[in-house]
Enzyme design. Structure first.
Site: not given
Ligand SMILES: *Cc1c(COP(=O)(O)O)cnc(C)c1O
Length: 417
Positions: A107, A129, A394
């Site tokens: 991310k 968010e 990930s």
């Protein structure tokens, strides 16, 4: 879903995707994507789209982004051969280690890229968010890095469930705002962020966390996350001596998966996205959007979503908060419709079992999200022994310890020996 496209249409769209011609100027990936937003939001999206076109591929932006990826995120992330997993699966298994990126997952690639963009667009502050808090943490860190104030909207229910991440965000200098409206989870948090954005589209930059939503976000996030696949492709050639037969990635909104898959679309590699199969096939029991959903509009994008016959968006379930989402990025909807990428699911139990196996055999505590990809890869290896398998790892699983402690580790013969 192949019925959504004629065969000739599908192959023309796939060629366009491989050439890098998608999305088109309307933000469309074939029939999917676009921008379905209320009138009040149009100026904000248009401003962002213009900014993306001006800056994203401009040399000084690229240079700054590359420098931050290298010096601060810690890229390139390693490609690890997994010897014991390979032996037990009867395959050749390679892991692209996004768990080694700063803040513990892919991310951060997107967050730092958009934070740099926000600065160049002259934004005075950033809003984001978050559901589980991972994107909120990445955004808070990236904003601290570039020196922009950051406000993170988070559903009140999620804040309670993910309190360690709330504390992390605050320590990283972000303001965390509890959203008490709607379902008090991710969808309400997104609505609140959009409402805030409209009030000052010039001063505020909205940092979206996955390859979802209205144009240009699915495109922007893909471009920033493609570093995963670009690195992995070269590392496979350098370290494994060639490209893999197959690549796996877990799919929530789809950002780590598109980041890995996009640079591999033109190669002779099977691509498999793995969604959350939850506890079963019933509506509400899983988040297997592409596997079981239907076309519809969610959060500004025409894509595949989980909805009932009246078009009401369904609640989802997954053991992993990051996959617990009722939509998916529009580019994945296209890649499924063209047949280029196959989307399957793994259940909560299968993911837990895979996590345990990876931990004990390779010394990597992977994220619960990622574990879904491992579960599917193991099944694949059983069916096609000897395959060379690339798995997008990930993120790391430290954040999942509160969940994992509810499932005591089983004793495995090969682990304790
Ligand atoms: C958030 C998250 C995901 C799911 O998001 P995508 O946008 O689908 O990549 C997957 N893995 C990890 C570790 C995450 O934190």
């Amino acid at each position: 879903m192949s019925a959504l496209l004629q065969a000739d249409e599908a192959s023309a769209l796939l060629e366009a995707a491989i050439r890098g011609d998608l999305p088109d100027e309307r933000g469309r990936f074939g029939p999917f994507g676009g921008r379905y937003v209320p009138e009040t939001l149009v100026p904000a999206f248009e401003r962002l789209e213009k900014g993306v076109h001006e800056h994203l591929h401009e040399p000084s932006f690229r240079a700054e982004f590359q420098r931050e990826l290298h010096e601060w995120v810690g890229r390139p992330t390693a490609l690890s051969y997994a010897p014991r997993l390979s032996e037990s699966w009867g395959a050749e298994v390679w892991l692209k280690r996004e768990d080694l990126a700063h803040t513990g997952a892919h991310k951060i690639n997107n967050a730092i890229g958009q934070a740099i963009l926000a600065k160049r667009l002259g934004a005075k502050r950033v809003i984001a968010e978050t559901g589980a808090g991972q994107h909120g943490v990445a955004s808070a860190a990236a904003c601290a890095r570039v020196g922009l104030p950051c406000t993170v909207y988070m559903g009140a229910v999620d804040m309670e469930r993910q309190s360690p991440n709330v504390d992390r965000m605050r320590r990283l200098g972000a303001e965390v705002v509890a959203v008490e409206s709607g379902d008090k989870t991710l969808r309400a948090a997104i609505d609140e962020a959009l409402r805030t954005w409209v009030t000052d589209p010039e001063g505020i930059y909205y940092l979206l966390g996955s390859a979802v939503g209205a144009h240009p976000y699915p495109y922007l996030v893909r471009e920033l996350q493609s570093v995963i696949g670009q690195e992995a492709r070269q590392q496979m050639i350098d370290l494994a001596g060639g490209l893999p037969d197959v690549a796996f990635a877990c799919v929530g909104g789809g950002s780590n998966a598109i980041g890995l898959f996009y640079p591999l679309l033109g190669d002779d590699i099977e691509l498999i996205g793995v969604e959350a199969g939850g506890t079963g096939n019933g509506l509400g029991q899983n988040a297997a959007t592409l596997a079981t959903g239907t076309p519809g509009v969610l959060q500004g994008s025409y894509t595949i979503i989980l909805q009932d016959q009246d078009g009401q968006v369904q609640e989802t379930h997954s053991i992993s908060a990051g996959l617990d989402y009722s939509g998916v990025g529009p580019e994945h909807a296209l890649l499924q419709a063209t047949g280029r990428v196959q989307y399957i699911s793994a259940t909560d139990d299968e993911a837990l079992e895979a996590l345990e196996e990876l931990c004990a055999s390779e010394g990597i505590l992977t994220a619960l999200e990622t574990s879904h990809a491992f579960a599917a890869a193991r099944d694949y290896a059983a069916q096609k022994p000897g395959s060379r398998i690339l798995i997008g790892n990930s993120g790391r699983g430290d954040k999942d310890m509160p969940t994992l402690t509810k499932y005591p580790a089983r004793t495995r013969s090969h682990a304790g020996a």
